[in-house]
Structures are given as C-alpha cells and as structure tokens.
Enzyme design. Structure first.
Site, PDB file in Angstrom:
ATOM      1  N   HIS A 144     -20.229 -46.017   3.100  1.00 31.94           N
ATOM      2  CA  HIS A 144     -19.357 -46.223   1.944  1.00 31.94           C
ATOM      3  C   HIS A 144     -19.654 -45.173   0.873  1.00 31.94           C
ATOM      4  O   HIS A 144     -20.621 -44.423   0.986  1.00 31.94           O
ATOM      5  CB  HIS A 144     -19.549 -47.628   1.352  1.00 31.94           C
ATOM      6  CG  HIS A 144     -18.950 -48.714   2.175  1.00 31.94           C
ATOM      7  ND1 HIS A 144     -19.617 -49.301   3.235  1.00 31.94           N
ATOM      8  CD2 HIS A 144     -17.737 -49.326   2.118  1.00 31.94           C
ATOM      9  CE1 HIS A 144     -18.846 -50.222   3.785  1.00 31.94           C
ATOM     10  NE2 HIS A 144     -17.704 -50.258   3.125  1.00 31.94           N
ATOM     11  N   LYS A 148     -21.217 -47.593  -4.303  1.00 31.29           N
ATOM     12  CA  LYS A 148     -21.284 -48.975  -3.813  1.00 31.29           C
ATOM     13  C   LYS A 148     -22.724 -49.462  -3.889  1.00 31.29           C
ATOM     14  O   LYS A 148     -23.637 -48.848  -3.335  1.00 31.29           O
ATOM     15  CB  LYS A 148     -20.754 -49.070  -2.384  1.00 31.29           C
ATOM     16  CG  LYS A 148     -20.698 -50.503  -1.852  1.00 31.29           C
ATOM     17  CD  LYS A 148     -19.991 -50.551  -0.503  1.00 31.29           C
ATOM     18  CE  LYS A 148     -20.026 -51.941   0.120  1.00 31.29           C
ATOM     19  NZ  LYS A 148     -19.337 -52.948  -0.724  1.00 31.29           N
TER      20      LYS A 148
END
Length: 253
Positions: A144, A148
């Site tokens: 990600h 995040k």
C-alpha cells in the site's frame, strides 16, 4: 419502480471527510439523487463528532482508530446506521465490543475493503485452500501507499482468516496452517494483494491490484444503497456478507 426512486433522501455524514477516501466519497455522493451530504468531520473541522451523529441519518467513517472509537461512543447514545471503513484497530481498543453493542440497535457494516475484486479474491483463496493439501505453503503479500498506518493490512488479515477457516473445514485433523505474511509501504500504491499456494512442483497465485481508489468509493455506495433501499435490518455485517447476497442474485437469481 427503481430502487433509487423509492428511497427518501437521507443525510449522510462523512467522518474523515478530508482524507483520501473522504474526498472521493464527497465527490461521489454529490452526484447521488437520493441522498445529500450533511455535516462532516475531520481533525481540522469546527464541527464536533456529536453534531455529525445527531444531525445525519447515516454515518460513513474513514478516519482513524482513535476517532472511530469516539464516534462509536456518540453512536451508542444516538444510534444511527454506520459504515466503518477504518482499519488498524488493536484487540484491546474496545472497538469490537462497541460495534457489537451498536449492532443491537442499527445496521453496522464493517468493511476492510469494499472492492468487489477483493471479495472475489477472498472467495477464490478460500476455494483454493480446500483443494491444495497442507503440504502447500501459503504466503500473502500486500503493498500500500507509504501513508497507510496499519501493516499488515486489514484485507490481508481477512484473507488469512478465510484461508484458515477453509483449511480447518477440509483438513480437520491437520494442525492450523502457518501463513507467511509480508507488508510493504511504497509510494502511492492504492492496494495490491497476492496469495500464493506453493508446492514442491508448482505455485498457484491469486493477485488483486487496485489502480484507483474510486473502486472503494463505488463499493461504499453499493453498501449505502443496500442500507437505504432495502431497509437493512439491525445487525453486524461485513462487506463480504452484502456482496455474497449480490453474488447469489447474479449467479443463482
């Protein structure tokens, strides 16, 4: 009559409305004829969480574990249907207990990943887990964007749970499988999840890659329409449960 025609206009409150998902959902909701944006909340807003709860019909939360916990405190005083997209909760945060308590009064939908592709990947991974014996090693890789906070992702954890459950069902006498899991935080990657079943002579891979966060906002809108259009009963739901009903309609309906 179409579903949208039979829905009374509802006020939607976004918690985390200035975040990545909040901005996308704001744009998407402005185009929906059967709902309107009410007061939202972010760390920079002058609106309180209590106001957002009391002055909206339905809440959508893409914030942080700390904010979600506070939101649930207010929702337990003034119950409203809620879609929770926040992830990264710790086991001792009390959030799960609050979600369970709130679901006694209103529909509560918890979704680590609202992408239809993510749901299909989980279905395929569970199916594969039943077919490949315990001699196959299992690995989950997830990547990600660098901002995040939680690693391993909620989606990867959900994949592992689905695989373990499927293995337990098909190989009752075998010990719980070890699942190797890795998470990376790189650049602006929206989301990549790869599940591998690796034997001595072959490797089977199920990969899902998201190119745009619009796929997540689209999933949230599907869930929202289900809450509004079908009068979803009170209870605790996941996006998987709602997609499962859609799957049944598409395949068997």
């Amino acid at each position: 009559m179409r579903v949208a025609d039979s829905i009374m206009k509802k006020s939607i409150g976004l918690v985390g409305d200035t975040g990545r998902m909040g901005v996308l959902l704001t744009q998407a909701l402005l185009c929906r004829p059967h709902c309107f944006l009410g007061k939202g909340f972010s760390r920079r807003s002058q609106t309180s969480l209590e106001e957002v709860v009391t002055e909206n019909d339905i809440l959508i939360d893409f914030s942080s574990p700390e904010v979600t916990s506070l939101l649930l405190d207010f929702l337990l005083k003034t119950p409203r249907p809620v879609i929770i997209g926040t992830t990264g909760f710790t086991n001792d945060s009390g959030v799960k207990t609050k979600l369970s308590a709130l679901s006694e009064y209103v529909p509560v939908v918890v979704c680590a990943n609202t992408s239809l592709g993510a749901y299909v990947q989980k279905r395929l991974a569970a199916f594969a887990a039943k077919l490949f014996s315990t001699s196959y090693d299992v690995r989950i890789l997830e990547t990600h964007h660098r901002a995040k906070a939680d690693a391993i992702s909620g989606t990867a954890i959900s994949l592992a749970e689905a695989i373990r459950s499927a293995k337990a069902e098909s190989y009752e006498e075998e010990p719980e499988p070890f699942i190797e899991m890795h998470g990376s935080r790189l650049g602006n990657v929206c989301g990549e999840h790869e599940v591998s079943f690796v034997g001595e002579d072959e490797r089977f891979v199920i990969r899902h890659e998201v190119f745009s966060r619009r796929v997540f906002s689209g999933g949230v809108l599907l869930i929202l329409e289900k809450i509004m259009g079908e009068g979803l009963p009170k209870g605790y739901y996941t996006s998987d449960v709602l997609y499962e009903s859609l799957f049944q309609e598409k395949v068997f309906g």
